[in-house]
Motif scaffolding. Sequence first.
Motif, PDB file in Angstrom:
ATOM      1  N   ALA A  54      27.197  76.394  24.914  1.00  0.00           N
ATOM      2  CA  ALA A  54      28.722  75.046  25.242  1.00  0.00           C
ATOM      3  C   ALA A  54      29.077  74.419  26.138  1.00  0.00           C
ATOM      4  CB  ALA A  54      29.842  76.383  24.811  1.00  0.00           C
ATOM      5  N   THR A  55      27.793  75.117  27.235  1.00  0.00           N
ATOM      6  CA  THR A  55      28.051  74.383  28.377  1.00  0.00           C
ATOM      7  C   THR A  55      27.306  74.539  29.669  1.00  0.00           C
ATOM      8  OG1 THR A  55      29.841  73.155  30.092  1.00  0.00           O
ATOM      9  CG2 THR A  55      30.429  75.313  29.500  1.00  0.00           C
ATOM     10  N   HIS A  56      26.592  73.469  29.923  1.00  0.00           N
ATOM     11  CA  HIS A  56      25.430  74.560  31.018  1.00  0.00           C
ATOM     12  C   HIS A  56      25.254  73.018  32.249  1.00  0.00           C
ATOM     13  CE1 HIS A  56      23.222  71.940  27.805  1.00  0.00           C
ATOM     14  NE2 HIS A  56      22.334  71.546  29.362  1.00  0.00           N
ATOM     15  N   LEU A 183      19.535  80.676  34.755  1.00  0.00           N
ATOM     16  CA  LEU A 183      18.924  79.210  33.822  1.00  0.00           C
ATOM     17  C   LEU A 183      18.805  78.647  34.780  1.00  0.00           C
ATOM     18  CD1 LEU A 183      19.378  78.887  30.647  1.00  0.00           C
ATOM     19  CD2 LEU A 183      21.388  77.486  30.476  1.00  0.00           C
ATOM     20  N   ALA A 184      19.201  77.583  35.062  1.00  0.00           N
ATOM     21  CA  ALA A 184      18.467  76.600  36.173  1.00  0.00           C
ATOM     22  C   ALA A 184      17.898  76.336  36.514  1.00  0.00           C
ATOM     23  CB  ALA A 184      18.872  76.056  37.415  1.00  0.00           C
ATOM     24  N   VAL A 185      16.625  77.901  36.802  1.00  0.00           N
ATOM     25  CA  VAL A 185      15.145  78.017  37.593  1.00  0.00           C
ATOM     26  C   VAL A 185      14.494  78.136  35.994  1.00  0.00           C
ATOM     27  CG1 VAL A 185      13.859  79.939  38.899  1.00  0.00           C
ATOM     28  CG2 VAL A 185      15.895  79.589  39.003  1.00  0.00           C
ATOM     29  N   PHE A 186      14.794  78.705  35.207  1.00  0.00           N
ATOM     30  CA  PHE A 186      13.721  78.889  33.485  1.00  0.00           C
ATOM     31  C   PHE A 186      13.821  77.743  33.233  1.00  0.00           C
ATOM     32  CE2 PHE A 186      14.830  83.178  33.426  1.00  0.00           C
ATOM     33  CZ  PHE A 186      14.131  84.240  32.711  1.00  0.00           C
ATOM     34  N   GLY A 191      10.733  73.287  31.320  1.00  0.00           N
ATOM     35  CA  GLY A 191      10.041  72.730  31.371  1.00  0.00           C
ATOM     36  C   GLY A 191      11.532  71.877  30.195  1.00  0.00           C
ATOM     37  N   PHE A 192      12.973  72.900  30.089  1.00  0.00           N
ATOM     38  CA  PHE A 192      13.690  72.219  28.759  1.00  0.00           C
ATOM     39  C   PHE A 192      15.004  71.861  29.582  1.00  0.00           C
ATOM     40  CE2 PHE A 192      14.351  76.301  29.006  1.00  0.00           C
ATOM     41  CZ  PHE A 192      15.790  77.366  29.271  1.00  0.00           C
ATOM     42  N   ARG A 193      15.502  70.759  28.799  1.00  0.00           N
ATOM     43  CA  ARG A 193      17.180  70.355  29.304  1.00  0.00           C
ATOM     44  C   ARG A 193      18.344  70.713  28.827  1.00  0.00           C
ATOM     45  NH1 ARG A 193      14.656  70.246  32.760  1.00  0.00           N
ATOM     46  NH2 ARG A 193      13.752  68.636  34.738  1.00  0.00           N
ATOM     47  N   ASP A 194      18.031  70.914  27.740  1.00  0.00           N
ATOM     48  CA  ASP A 194      18.887  71.629  25.854  1.00  0.00           C
ATOM     49  C   ASP A 194      19.242  72.757  26.694  1.00  0.00           C
ATOM     50  OD1 ASP A 194      16.552  72.309  24.989  1.00  0.00           O
ATOM     51  OD2 ASP A 194      17.630  71.527  23.243  1.00  0.00           O
ATOM     52  N   THR A 195      20.212  74.110  25.890  1.00  0.00           N
ATOM     53  CA  THR A 195      19.614  75.201  25.867  1.00  0.00           C
ATOM     54  C   THR A 195      19.773  75.888  25.112  1.00  0.00           C
ATOM     55  OG1 THR A 195      22.237  74.865  25.905  1.00  0.00           O
ATOM     56  CG2 THR A 195      21.072  75.167  28.260  1.00  0.00           C
ATOM     57  N   PRO A 196      18.181  76.293  24.549  1.00  0.00           N
ATOM     58  CA  PRO A 196      18.139  77.215  23.106  1.00  0.00           C
ATOM     59  C   PRO A 196      18.681  79.082  22.932  1.00  0.00           C
ATOM     60  CG  PRO A 196      15.826  76.180  24.709  1.00  0.00           C
ATOM     61  CD  PRO A 196      16.934  75.767  25.280  1.00  0.00           C
ATOM     62  N   PRO A 197      19.146  79.091  22.477  1.00  0.00           N
ATOM     63  CA  PRO A 197      19.511  80.442  22.080  1.00  0.00           C
ATOM     64  C   PRO A 197      18.222  82.084  22.947  1.00  0.00           C
ATOM     65  CG  PRO A 197      20.315  79.961  20.185  1.00  0.00           C
ATOM     66  CD  PRO A 197      19.376  78.421  21.368  1.00  0.00           C
ATOM     67  N   TYR A 199      16.154  81.679  25.141  1.00  0.00           N
ATOM     68  CA  TYR A 199      15.859  82.028  26.968  1.00  0.00           C
ATOM     69  C   TYR A 199      17.372  81.950  27.496  1.00  0.00           C
ATOM     70  CZ  TYR A 199      12.960  78.800  25.857  1.00  0.00           C
ATOM     71  OH  TYR A 199      10.865  78.253  25.949  1.00  0.00           O
ATOM     72  N   THR A 200      19.332  81.450  26.936  1.00  0.00           N
ATOM     73  CA  THR A 200      20.010  81.904  27.626  1.00  0.00           C
ATOM     74  C   THR A 200      19.973  83.789  26.905  1.00  0.00           C
ATOM     75  OG1 THR A 200      21.244  81.644  24.749  1.00  0.00           O
ATOM     76  CG2 THR A 200      20.628  79.787  27.467  1.00  0.00           C
ATOM     77  N   SER A 201      19.389  83.968  26.299  1.00  0.00           N
ATOM     78  CA  SER A 201      19.914  85.527  25.622  1.00  0.00           C
ATOM     79  C   SER A 201      18.436  86.452  26.760  1.00  0.00           C
ATOM     80  CB  SER A 201      19.087  85.703  24.025  1.00  0.00           C
ATOM     81  OG  SER A 201      19.959  85.466  23.566  1.00  0.00           O
ATOM     82  N   LEU A 202      17.253  85.723  26.782  1.00  0.00           N
ATOM     83  CA  LEU A 202      16.407  86.437  27.637  1.00  0.00           C
ATOM     84  C   LEU A 202      16.522  87.031  29.738  1.00  0.00           C
ATOM     85  CD1 LEU A 202      13.663  87.145  28.850  1.00  0.00           C
ATOM     86  CD2 LEU A 202      12.959  84.952  28.627  1.00  0.00           C
ATOM     87  N   VAL A 203      18.132  85.717  30.219  1.00  0.00           N
ATOM     88  CA  VAL A 203      18.693  85.469  31.081  1.00  0.00           C
ATOM     89  C   VAL A 203      19.294  86.156  31.110  1.00  0.00           C
ATOM     90  CG1 VAL A 203      19.916  84.363  32.757  1.00  0.00           C
ATOM     91  CG2 VAL A 203      18.114  83.645  31.575  1.00  0.00           C
ATOM     92  N   ALA A 204      19.925  86.888  29.668  1.00  0.00           N
ATOM     93  CA  ALA A 204      21.031  87.190  30.078  1.00  0.00           C
ATOM     94  C   ALA A 204      20.641  88.528  29.387  1.00  0.00           C
ATOM     95  CB  ALA A 204      21.820  87.466  28.646  1.00  0.00           C
ATOM     96  N   LEU A 205      19.676  89.114  29.293  1.00  0.00           N
ATOM     97  CA  LEU A 205      19.039  90.766  29.260  1.00  0.00           C
ATOM     98  C   LEU A 205      18.760  90.815  30.279  1.00  0.00           C
ATOM     99  CD1 LEU A 205      17.509  93.265  27.745  1.00  0.00           C
ATOM    100  CD2 LEU A 205      15.751  91.776  27.136  1.00  0.00           C
TER     101      LEU A 205
END
Length: 311
Positions: A54-56, A183-186, A191-197, A199-205
């Motif tokens: 929703a917001t990054h 998330l910023a490091v990933f 090389g992405f600027r949006d937030t695919p689920p 990658y956010t799921s990987l970060v969370a895990l």
Amino acid sequence: MDAVVLVAVAGVFAIVTGMNDGGALLATGLKLPTVRPATGILTLVVMVALVPLATHAVALTFVNRLATFEGPGARTAMTIAVLSALVVVTVLSARGRPTSLTLAIVGGLTGAGLGWGLPVSAGWVALVLAFGLAAPFVGGIVAWGVTRLLVQTTTSRGLSRWHRAGFGVQTVAYAANDGQKMLAVFMIAIGFRDTPPAYTSLVALLFAIGSMYGLPKAGRTLGQEIIASRPLHGVAAELASGLAVIACALVGMPVSMTQTVAGGLIGAGVAQGGGGRVRWYAAVKIVVAWLLTLPASALLAGVVAFVLART
């Protein structure tokens, strides 16, 4: 090759962030059984995965507002920044001075950007520093007011409901602000600027793995060293830190949740019983570590980046 290395570093960084931050978020409320550690970690993981969808805005501040990590060598500079932050935090923690990983990464990004010759915004760096310094004080002031209010209006049984609300606010705040440094490091690595689920799921895990490992140590630091904590103090610190960090996230300013929680615990302790509840010696040790963290990270990252950029 640079991308592969940075992805690996990003994964390690997310785990260390969980060890440093995740346990601290749960530690403030451990004296109430309302939110069990397993439930708390699961809630944190879900929020870290979903809120950035929703917001990054804070992640973008790490990526391109402090310094612009684009073009040749950007991934190498980011790797230097992250590794420098991890080294400084590890050294200080080993010396019994727990510190803020957010301060460390802000210093690392600034130093690496300058050392590598990337565009660095002095205005944004100053603004982030100002918000970072103010956040613990705001958390303390808000916690003081919340504590006084809860003492007058809430019974022990009612405190459990406030604990659920405070923890919920705190997890949303962390995911919207402090947690986005992972998330910023990933974002730079892949090389992405949006937030695919995915990658956010990987970060969370990865964050969850670190949180489970770091919970006991964080509980001792925030729950015992700063003040002789009572359930009321933890609830007030949760509510105060959550509200303060959400406010910063709304304007894209990264601040440290652990710093703000610490400020909230001190404010709660002062509100109920005066300064006698606060272990000021331990608090001063932590503040000194905070003051050392950013310049040490910036200096280390800047020197390494400068040398590597010219070899």
